[in-house]
Structure formats: structure tokens, C-alpha cells
Design a protein around this motif. Structure first.
Motif, PDB file in Angstrom:
ATOM      1  N   GLN A   1       0.834  -1.203   0.000  1.00  0.00           N
ATOM      2  CA  GLN A   1       0.000   0.000   0.000  1.00  0.00           C
ATOM      3  C   GLN A   1       0.872   1.259   0.000  1.00  0.00           C
ATOM      4  N   VAL A   2       0.507   2.221  -0.818  1.00  0.00           N
ATOM      5  CA  VAL A   2       1.223   3.496  -0.861  1.00  0.00           C
ATOM      6  C   VAL A   2       0.865   4.300   0.383  1.00  0.00           C
ATOM      7  N   VAL A   3       1.880   4.686   1.161  1.00  0.00           N
ATOM      8  CA  VAL A   3       1.624   5.413   2.399  1.00  0.00           C
ATOM      9  C   VAL A   3       2.018   6.881   2.317  1.00  0.00           C
TER      10      VAL A   3
ATOM     11  N   PRO B   1       5.452   2.559  -1.276  1.00  0.00           N
ATOM     12  CA  PRO B   1       4.597   1.518  -0.701  1.00  0.00           C
ATOM     13  C   PRO B   1       5.262   0.916   0.528  1.00  0.00           C
ATOM     14  N   ILE B   2       4.473   0.483   1.486  1.00  0.00           N
ATOM     15  CA  ILE B   2       5.022  -0.117   2.697  1.00  0.00           C
ATOM     16  C   ILE B   2       5.090  -1.626   2.503  1.00  0.00           C
ATOM     17  N   PRO B   3       6.127  -2.295   3.011  1.00  0.00           N
ATOM     18  CA  PRO B   3       6.317  -3.715   2.697  1.00  0.00           C
ATOM     19  C   PRO B   3       5.719  -4.705   3.689  1.00  0.00           C
ATOM     20  N   TYR B   4       4.770  -4.304   4.540  1.00  0.00           N
ATOM     21  CA  TYR B   4       4.159  -5.269   5.442  1.00  0.00           C
ATOM     22  C   TYR B   4       2.772  -4.801   5.874  1.00  0.00           C
ATOM     23  N   ASP B   5       2.012  -5.710   6.529  1.00  0.00           N
ATOM     24  CA  ASP B   5       0.657  -5.421   7.009  1.00  0.00           C
ATOM     25  C   ASP B   5       0.715  -4.966   8.469  1.00  0.00           C
ATOM     26  N   GLY B   6      -0.297  -4.211   8.860  1.00  0.00           N
ATOM     27  CA  GLY B   6      -0.379  -3.803  10.256  1.00  0.00           C
ATOM     28  C   GLY B   6      -1.202  -2.552  10.445  1.00  0.00           C
TER      29      GLY B   6
END
Length: 473
Positions: free
Chosen positions: A41-43, A56-61
Motif C-alpha cells: 500500500q502506498v503510504v 509503498p510499505i512492505p508489510y501489514d499492520g
């Protein structure tokens, strides 16, 4: 309540989005603390000395903290956002309440209008180095976007342009390229209120300017073409102040550092010649009608570029660089021809790779692609590296000539002045002729006066008698 451990918090650090860049400015955050994020997802959007890039971020949370506000310049390798990857919202549920069982992640959806089926959002490109995510990209919708309607003045402007305003709630985040977003931010225009006219619903620069028209005075008829000047600066309220300070960053900061380094490292020499280019201008008009050149960019700059390439072929020692560490002169057997371009983010110099091996139609195509890409702000860092010689066309601003500064690592740069109708002695009589002035700056460690003069004289001779392109090429 579940306790958050140190291992459950991941830090996302500012990556090197170019090649060897050391810092980037945070232009826009697309998430806030408490938001759920997914891998890919692009943050945020950041601007480097080369271009604007979405990260983009490389993990979920769940977002725990944004370390820096918008507008902050951050060094590469510094953590900019922290994310709780221990279970997100479930870990923060009040004590005594049962926690929901984990579910298989579903495809993220864009909020839909009542009665409509949810729409899956198109996947955004993943930044090189992070790999490809198996989950789809999800972006945080703009706050209040569902209730936002186009302003009356902007709606009228859209109707005048032949567009029908579409409900803003139909899209979670307006589609626009980073330079267009920057322009909208500078002009104070909300992208969510604009009806896009580009392909696939993409907002263009023209859409932004049209939306800002009610608040911006029309440009004078004699003003330089929009492509030849930077985008309007953001409005500043002086409040009686006698000075305004503008932070030096991004492309302007990189350009300044490069020019200072070049000016005080390479001993510059500049030579000038004024030349009758009437025959070249006639050839330009003839080439525009040639079937092989249809649809290609044909202008005087194209023939200047070809003339310089021929001059380098006749004088190859001018195409070199100085290796200070090894105390060697590096002769280049290829020409990566740089073309200086003024863009909304500042002056950049992308180059045409292996320009020496291209035919005139191929050179025209490459030149057209280079200019179009630069105007749209899509020039990649790789396209601006490895140049050997450069052309800067100051004539588009009505300037006769200049003393250009070398790009670092290059041996020569040719400035082309304005082409004007002037009285000129032609065949023993004074006649009106198309005349321009050329200026060649070169590194005197590599190029002596004789070699520099030969190169400049060859360029001038070709532009005066373009048929030499056939006999000398």
C-alpha cells in the motif's frame, strides 16, 4: 488487553529511490496513526533531487506513528513511519470483550455509493526493491471526500470545457501524476473537485490550470510558452514583509550543488560564433513535409543536435572526461547527448543514449520522447546519468546567447541563442537573414583552444550549409 512488544513494531525507513540519493522530502502522507495498512500500500509521496515518488510499505499492520510531518526533508535510512504488525485493531480491543477470529485477508475495496457494489481498486506499482505483493493495494480515502462537491466556479469551468462534473465519491483518491499533484498543491486546488479529462480518468495539468482559472489572472499574450517556463509559484502573503525566504531543496538544491562543483573544479572556457542559419530553417520546413519525418519532432534544435554529433565525429577528442583520482583522460567512443529542459521542478538534463548511432528520424523520435517525458515529470534518474556533452537552448526565452556551465563529468556544453531576422551580408549584398549565436563552453583540462574552436566552427559551418550533413556525416 494484549501488550505490544518491541518485536511487534516495524519501522519503515526512507529508501534510496534513486541511485545514490541521500535525502528526500515528504510531500504528502496518505495514512494517519490508527489506519490499517497492507503490504504494497502506498503510504506517502516523497520528492528527491530527481523526481516525485510514491512509497509503498512492505508489510501489514496498523500505523503507530508518523515520525515526520509533511514538508520535512529526511535522510535516506531514517525511519519515517512505525507500524504495529502484532494484530492491529484486535490487539487494541478493550479488556473483557471477545476478539474476533482472524479472517483470511480479502481484496481491499473502494467505498461505494449506497446501493452499489463495492469496487476493487487498481493495483499500484511496487517500488523496485520491495518485490511484488500478493495482496492488492489499498489506499486510505480522503477525509470527507464523499460529501465534497465541485465548487460552483470549477463546475462552470468544467462545463465550458465540455466535461460533466462527476461525483467525487466515485473515486477514493483522484488519479494524477506526482507533478500534477504538486502543481495542484502549489495553486491551492483540491484534486477531488476536478473532473479529469485524461485517459482512464487521470487528471492532467490542463485540468488543474482550468480549475484554478477563476483565481488566477490570464497570462499575457507575449508570455513564453508554458513548456519553456517553470510552473507558477505558490501564492505568498507578504503582509508588508520586505523579503521572502524559500527553502532550497529537491531539484534546485541538486542543480546548485552540481553547478558549484563544476564551476570550481573544471576550468571553463567559452567561445562564441554568430552564424547565418537561413538554409537550416528552410531545411526544417522541408523535413516537416517529408514522409519519413511525419509525426516526429522536427525543429531547429534537431538539426543543431545532428550538427554537434557530426562535429564530435570529426573531432572525437572533445568527447571525454577527466578522471581526477587516476589522473587520466577518459575518451568516450559513444555520445550520450544531454538536452537541458526546464520543468516545474527545476532544470534537469536528461540525455539521449548512444545518440551518435541514430539516424535523423531516430534522433527526432528520441528528442520528442525526452522532451515529453521531462514535461510530464516522468524523467527517471537513469535518464539523467552518463551524459557526455550537452545542448542548452536559451533561444526559446528570446536570449541571444550565454556562457553555460558544464554538467559535472562532461567536457563540453553548447548554448543555442534565439534565431532572429537580421541584416546580413549575403553574396556581397546586405539582406535580411535568419541569424543566431552559438556559445561553446568546454573543460580546458581536456579541450584546448584549437580543438574547441574546430568543434564550434564545424557546428556553425553545418548550420550555414546543411548539405554538409551528407558529406561530413
Amino acid at each position: 488487553m494484549t501488550t505490544m512488544t518491541e518485536t511487534s513494531v516495524r519501522e519503515f525507513k526512507m529508501p534510496d529511490v534513486g541511485e545514490g540519493l541521500t535525502e528526500a522530502e515528504i510531500l504528502k502522507w496518505y495514512v494517519q496513526p490508527g489506519d490499517t495498512v497492507t503490504d504494497g500500500q502506498v503510504v506517502c509521496e516523497v520528492e528527491t533531487a530527481k523526481a516525485a515518488v510514491e512509497l509503498p510499505i512492505p508489510y501489514d499492520g496498523v500505523v503507530s506513528e508518523l515520525r515526520f510531518p509533511e514538508g520535512t526533508t529526511v535522510d535516506v535510512g531514517t525511519a519515517i513511519i512505525t507500524v504495529d504488525v502484532s494484530g492491529g485493531a484486535a490487539a487494541q480491543a478493550p479488556a473483557g470483550q471477545p476478539q474476533a477470529a482472524p479472517e483470511v485477508p480479502a481484496q481491499p475495496q473502494v467505498p461505494a455509493q449506497p446501493g452499489e457494489e463495492p469496487k476493487k481498486e487498481a493495483r499500484q506499482p511496487v517500488l523496485v526493491g520491495y518485490g511484488v505483493s500478493t495482496s492488492a493495494t489499498k489506499r486510505r480515502p480522503r477525509k470527507g471526500a464523499e460529501a465534497t462537491a465541485p465548487a460552483p466556479a470549477q463546475a462552470i469551468q468544467a462545463e465550458l470545457n465540455g466535461h460533466t462534473p462527476a461525483p467525487v465519491a466515485d473515486r477514493a483518491r483522484p488519479l494524477a501524476k506526482p507533478p500534477v499533484r504538486k502543481l495542484a498543491k502549489d495553486l491551492g486546488v483540491d484534486l477531488a473537485t476536478i473532473t479529469p479529462s485524461g485517459a482512464d480518468g487521470v487528471i492532467t495539468r490542463e485540468d488543474v490550470h482550468a480549475a484554478a482559472t477563476p483565481a488566477v489572472a490570464p497570462a499575457p499574450a507575449t508570455e513564453a510558452p508554458a513548456a519553456a517556463r517553470p510552473a507558477p509559484a505558490p501564492a505568498v502573503t507578504h503582509d508588508g514583509a520586505r523579503e521572502t525566504r524559500v527553502p532550497v531543496k529537491g531539484v534546485r538544491k541538486a542543480t546548485a550543488a552540481a553547478m558549484v562543483g563544476s564551476a570550481f573544479t573544471a576550468p571553463h572556457v567559452t567561445e562564441f560564433v554568430t552564424v547565418d542559419v537561413t538554409r537550416t530553417m528552410k531545411l526544417v520546413e522541408e523535413l516537416k513535409q517529408d514522409k519519413e519525418m511525419q509525426g516526429l519532432r522536427v525543429n531547429p534544435l534537431l538539426l543543431v543536435a545532428k550538427a554537434l554529433l557530426v562535429a564530435i565525429k570529426r573531432n572525437p577528442d572533445v568527447n571525454a572526461s577527466w578522471d581526477e583520482a587516476n589522473q587520466e583522460i577518459v575518451l568516450k567512443h559513444y555520445v550520450n547527448l544531454g538536452i537541458a529542459a526546464a520543468t516545474p521542478r527545476g532544470l534537469i538534463v536528461p540525455n539521449i543514449k548512444d545518440a551518435h548511432a541514430k539516424t535523423l528520424p531516430q534522433l527526432a523520435q528520441s528528442l520528442g520522447e525526452l522532451v515529453s517525458t521531462a514535461r510530464e515529470g516522468r524523467t527517471s534518474p537513469a535518464a539523467m546519468q552518463g551524459g557526455t556533452v550537452t545542448i542548452t537552448n536559451v533561444g526559446v526565452f528570446g536570449v541571444d546567447t550565454g556562457t553555460p556551465i558544464l554538467n559535472p563529468g562532461e567536457s563540453a556544453i553548447l548554448a543555442v541563442g534565439a534565431i532572429k531576422l537580421q541584416p546580413w551580408v549575403h553574396k556581397g549584398k546586405v539582406k535580411p537573414r535568419q541569424v543566431t549565436t552559438l556559445a561553446l563552453s568546454f573543460d580546458h583540462r581536456l579541450v584546448d583552444g584549437e580543438l574547441g574552436s574546430k568543434v564550434l566552427a564545424d557546428v556553425a559551418a553545418i548550420l550555414e550549409q546543411p548539405k554538409r550533413l551528407i558529406t561530413w556525416a
